[in-house]
Design a protein around this motif. Structure first.
Motif, mmCIF file in Angstrom:
data_model
loop_
_atom_site.group_PDB
_atom_site.id
_atom_site.type_symbol
_atom_site.label_atom_id
_atom_site.label_comp_id
_atom_site.label_asym_id
_atom_site.label_seq_id
_atom_site.Cartn_x
_atom_site.Cartn_y
_atom_site.Cartn_z
ATOM 1 N N GLU A 63 0.824 -1.297 -0.001
ATOM 2 C CA GLU A 63 0.068 -0.003 -0.004
ATOM 3 C C GLU A 63 0.879 1.262 -0.104
ATOM 4 N N ALA A 64 1.745 1.335 0.988
ATOM 5 C CA ALA A 64 2.822 2.393 1.087
ATOM 6 C C ALA A 64 3.461 2.604 -0.312
ATOM 7 N N HIS A 65 3.952 1.645 -0.906
ATOM 8 C CA HIS A 65 4.810 1.748 -2.073
ATOM 9 C C HIS A 65 3.931 1.919 -3.197
ATOM 10 N N THR A 66 2.723 1.467 -3.097
ATOM 11 C CA THR A 66 1.637 1.931 -4.164
ATOM 12 C C THR A 66 1.610 3.547 -4.294
ATOM 13 N N LYS A 67 1.352 4.072 -3.145
ATOM 14 C CA LYS A 67 0.917 5.349 -2.970
ATOM 15 C C LYS A 67 2.149 6.206 -3.410
ATOM 16 N N LYS A 68 3.501 5.959 -3.012
ATOM 17 C CA LYS A 68 4.761 6.549 -3.232
ATOM 18 C C LYS A 68 4.819 6.409 -4.896
ATOM 19 N N LEU A 69 4.711 5.267 -5.352
ATOM 20 C CA LEU A 69 4.670 5.070 -6.919
ATOM 21 C C LEU A 69 3.516 6.193 -7.669
ATOM 22 N N VAL A 70 2.499 6.205 -7.040
ATOM 23 C CA VAL A 70 1.386 6.995 -7.710
ATOM 24 C C VAL A 70 1.774 8.675 -7.650
ATOM 25 N N VAL A 71 2.549 9.151 -6.677
ATOM 26 C CA VAL A 71 2.935 10.532 -6.534
ATOM 27 C C VAL A 71 3.930 10.615 -7.516
ATOM 28 N N GLU A 72 5.007 9.717 -7.459
ATOM 29 C CA GLU A 72 6.341 9.870 -8.420
ATOM 30 C C GLU A 72 5.553 9.647 -9.745
ATOM 31 N N TRP A 73 4.771 8.951 -10.063
ATOM 32 C CA TRP A 73 4.093 8.777 -11.562
ATOM 33 C C TRP A 73 3.349 10.122 -12.069
ATOM 34 N N ARG A 74 2.672 10.636 -10.994
ATOM 35 C CA ARG A 74 1.996 12.037 -11.310
ATOM 36 C C ARG A 74 2.921 13.326 -11.614
ATOM 37 N N GLN A 75 3.971 13.106 -10.852
ATOM 38 C CA GLN A 75 4.937 14.154 -10.964
ATOM 39 C C GLN A 75 5.611 14.052 -12.287
ATOM 40 N N PHE A 76 6.035 12.713 -12.591
ATOM 41 C CA PHE A 76 6.716 12.691 -13.799
ATOM 42 C C PHE A 76 5.936 12.910 -15.120
ATOM 43 N N VAL A 77 4.707 12.528 -15.122
ATOM 44 C CA VAL A 77 3.773 12.782 -16.222
ATOM 45 C C VAL A 77 3.665 14.228 -16.325
ATOM 46 N N HIS A 78 3.627 14.942 -15.043
ATOM 47 C CA HIS A 78 3.352 16.527 -15.116
ATOM 48 C C HIS A 78 4.470 17.249 -15.716
ATOM 49 N N ASN A 79 5.698 16.581 -15.396
ATOM 50 C CA ASN A 79 6.941 17.244 -15.886
ATOM 51 C C ASN A 79 7.234 16.974 -17.366
ATOM 52 N N VAL A 80 6.862 15.802 -17.662
ATOM 53 C CA VAL A 80 7.262 15.234 -19.204
ATOM 54 C C VAL A 80 6.257 16.262 -20.059
ATOM 55 N N SER A 81 4.820 16.231 -19.669
ATOM 56 C CA SER A 81 3.760 17.218 -20.300
ATOM 57 C C SER A 81 4.427 18.532 -20.574
ATOM 58 N N THR A 82 4.685 19.017 -19.508
ATOM 59 C CA THR A 82 5.308 20.490 -19.335
ATOM 60 C C THR A 82 6.304 20.456 -20.379
ATOM 61 N N LEU A 83 7.133 19.653 -20.460
ATOM 62 C CA LEU A 83 8.240 19.876 -21.199
ATOM 63 C C LEU A 83 7.840 19.581 -22.579
ATOM 64 N N ILE A 84 6.951 18.779 -22.751
ATOM 65 C CA ILE A 84 6.404 18.461 -24.437
ATOM 66 C C ILE A 84 5.659 19.830 -24.734
ATOM 67 N N GLU A 85 5.051 20.405 -23.941
ATOM 68 C CA GLU A 85 4.063 21.543 -24.328
ATOM 69 C C GLU A 85 5.050 22.809 -24.639
ATOM 70 N N LYS A 86 6.188 23.061 -23.809
ATOM 71 C CA LYS A 86 7.088 24.222 -24.042
ATOM 72 C C LYS A 86 7.916 24.106 -25.227
ATOM 73 N N GLY A 87 8.146 22.722 -25.760
ATOM 74 C CA GLY A 87 9.002 22.582 -26.898
ATOM 75 C C GLY A 87 8.293 21.888 -28.021
ATOM 76 N N SER A 88 6.800 21.938 -27.930
ATOM 77 C CA SER A 88 6.184 21.268 -28.764
ATOM 78 C C SER A 88 5.995 22.127 -30.403
ATOM 79 N N THR A 89 6.240 21.391 -31.352
ATOM 80 C CA THR A 89 6.219 22.070 -32.786
ATOM 81 C C THR A 89 5.156 21.105 -33.573
ATOM 82 N N ILE A 90 4.745 20.015 -32.804
ATOM 83 C CA ILE A 90 4.150 18.889 -33.634
ATOM 84 C C ILE A 90 2.670 19.392 -33.818
#
Length: 108
Positions: free
Chosen positions: A81-108
């Motif tokens: 349970e604790a590991h899953t909660k930690k992974l969810v927090v990390e995943w959400r932060q990762f997705v947010h960071n990657v999405s932000t990077l893509i939006e800033k540099g997107s020419t697609i």
């Protein structure tokens, strides 16, 4: 190598833990549930499940089945349970960071 395979490998543990956290599940049921969202080979799931048990994130128990031999169910532990909660927090932060990077540099 197909990059999507690497994405799937990275997300598979989180997906499996979230599903088991929702309710106890057996291997084939997990494979079917995950496959509704991402394509994954059933054979890729069992080594992961063994590792999750070995690391103490899940336990297993056998339950009789109406259509065949008993099924091995996976149940999340308190550590899982604790590991899953930690992974969810990390995943959400990762997705947010990657999405932000893509939006800033997107020419697609």
């Amino acid at each position: 190598m197909d990059i999507s395979i690497q994405f799937k490998k990275g997300a598979l543990e989180l997906c499996v833990l979230v599903l088991i956290r929702e309710q106890d599940r057996y291997g084939y049921e997990l494979a079917q549930s995950v496959s509704k969202h991402i394509e994954v080979a059933e054979g890729a799931l069992y080594p992961l499940l063994r590792r999750l048990v070995a690391e103490g994130f899940c336990t297993t128990y056998l339950q009789e089945s109406t259509g065949g031999p008993p099924r091995k169910y996976y149940k999340i532990t308190a550590t899982g349970e604790a590991h899953t909660k930690k992974l969810v927090v990390e995943w959400r932060q990762f997705v947010h960071n990657v999405s932000t990077l893509i939006e800033k540099g997107s020419t697609i």
